[in-house]
Design an enzyme around this catalytic site. Structure first.
Site, PDB file in Angstrom:
ATOM      1  N   ASN A   1     -77.347  44.578 -71.570  1.00  0.00           N
ATOM      2  CA  ASN A   1     -77.884  45.320 -72.505  1.00  0.00           C
ATOM      3  C   ASN A   1     -76.584  46.303 -72.910  1.00  0.00           C
ATOM      4  OD1 ASN A   1     -81.130  45.094 -73.039  1.00  0.00           O
ATOM      5  ND2 ASN A   1     -80.328  44.060 -71.053  1.00  0.00           N
TER       6      ASN A   1
ATOM      7  N   GLU B   1     -78.670  42.841 -76.998  1.00  0.00           N
ATOM      8  CA  GLU B   1     -78.463  42.042 -75.663  1.00  0.00           C
ATOM      9  C   GLU B   1     -77.258  41.029 -76.196  1.00  0.00           C
ATOM     10  OE1 GLU B   1     -82.724  40.989 -73.702  1.00  0.00           O
ATOM     11  OE2 GLU B   1     -82.748  40.934 -75.866  1.00  0.00           O
TER      12      GLU B   1
END
Length: 318
Positions: free
Chosen positions: A210, A262
């Site tokens: 992330n 992501e």
């Protein structure tokens, strides 16, 4: 010591040791138009024994004049630094404040450029202006400072269209990263620090990194992209991996659906929390979607990974 000798000594002490040729601006995106200016600056500076220098501001001047976040940034200050220094140019960042914005252009040029930084040559984009009321430009500075060598570059076009930061943003808003790359001369980059996310990817066999980008960073159209992920660099060795990147609200994950970036790095399984990661977007694959089951999500991620692994970029050809 005579008065003349004292004056000469004082002049020698106060005169900057470095003689610079500069171009100055926000340079958001460092696109092909900016790069044409950088190349000319460097070539002329080297011929004349000057240090080619790009001067930018922190924050973006519009954030002080009109409010933060408009425009969102294509390139952060550190992304600019990395790119501009890779071209062999010196990179200087000056603070931009309301006081600086109110300075008449001639005061700024004399005090901040000539006296403090040894500027003896300035290069301008075709529409660049600065100083109180935007009165500092190629014509006014050439007239006010005959001792400066000045030059102005014409508009840079791509297939008849002006290359600009706005053109890059419009392409990215449509997910057209190939078109954005033709304006930038390189893939669009998202960079930042790897932070802890929902960890759903770890539970389904596709662990993701992330990415936390800087505030006011421009994000392209939400969806799934093929990317080149770059780890390391700086003092260490940079490692490059192919990646699948999702930009969106993670609708298939439980809990709150906040916007997230992501990246699933192919053939990679390491803990990289807290590390710097850069994602160069290569191609737009599909919109983000909510899946009926985790099995469907896993199946689609596997298909996206196969597509990313086999992607060769041939459709970039002009």
């Amino acid at each position: 010591m005579s008065a003349e000798d004292e004056k000469n000594l004082k002049d020698n002490v106060e005169r900057p040791a470095v003689r610079r040729a500069v171009t100055m601006g926000n340079f958001d995106g460092c696109h092909m138009g900016h790069q044409a200016l950088f190349r000319t600056l460097k070539a002329v500076a080297e011929v004349n024994g000057l240090v080619p220098t790009v001067i930018t501001f922190e924050p973006h001047s519009n954030y002080v004049l009109y409010g933060p976040g408009d425009p969102l940034l294509l390139t952060t200050t550190e992304e600019k630094r990395e790119f501009i220094e890779s071209l062999g140019l010196e990179f200087l960042v000056l603070p931009f404040t309301s006081e600086v914005a109110k300075l008449p252009f001639d005061v700024f040029v004399r005090r901040e450029l000539i006296e403090k930084r040894g500027v003896c040559s300035m290069f301008f984009g075709h529409d660049h202006c600065f100083g109180a009321g935007g009165k500092g430009n190629y014509e006014t500075i050439t007239q006010a400072f005959p001792e400066l060598s000045t030059a102005m570059l014409s508009i840079v076009l791509h297939k008849g269209e002006r290359v600009s930061s706005s053109a890059v943003r419009n392409a990215l808003l449509n997910g057209d990263v190939a078109r954005a790359q033709t304006y930038l001369g390189r893939p669009y980059r998202l960079s930042g620090t790897v932070v802890v996310g929902k960890r759903l990817g770890h539970t389904i066999g596709f662990p993701t990194a992330n990415l936390q980008v800087e505030p006011y960073k421009f994000l392209p159209k939400g969806g799934v992209y093929v990317a080149s992920a770059r780890l390391g660099g700086g003092q260490g060795e940079e490692r490059i991996f192919r990646a699948v990147v999702n930009i969106g609200t993670q609708p298939s994950a439980p809990g709150n659906h906040h916007l997230a970036i992501e990246a699933y790095l192919l053939d990679f399984d390491e803990d990289i929390y807290g590390q710097h990661l850069a994602l160069d977007l290569l191609a737009y694959l599909r919109p983000e979607q909510k899946f009926a089951s985790l099995e469907d999500l896993v199946r689609q991620i596997g298909m996206d990974a196969d597509t990313a692994k086999n992607y060769n970029g041939n459709h970039w050809a002009e």
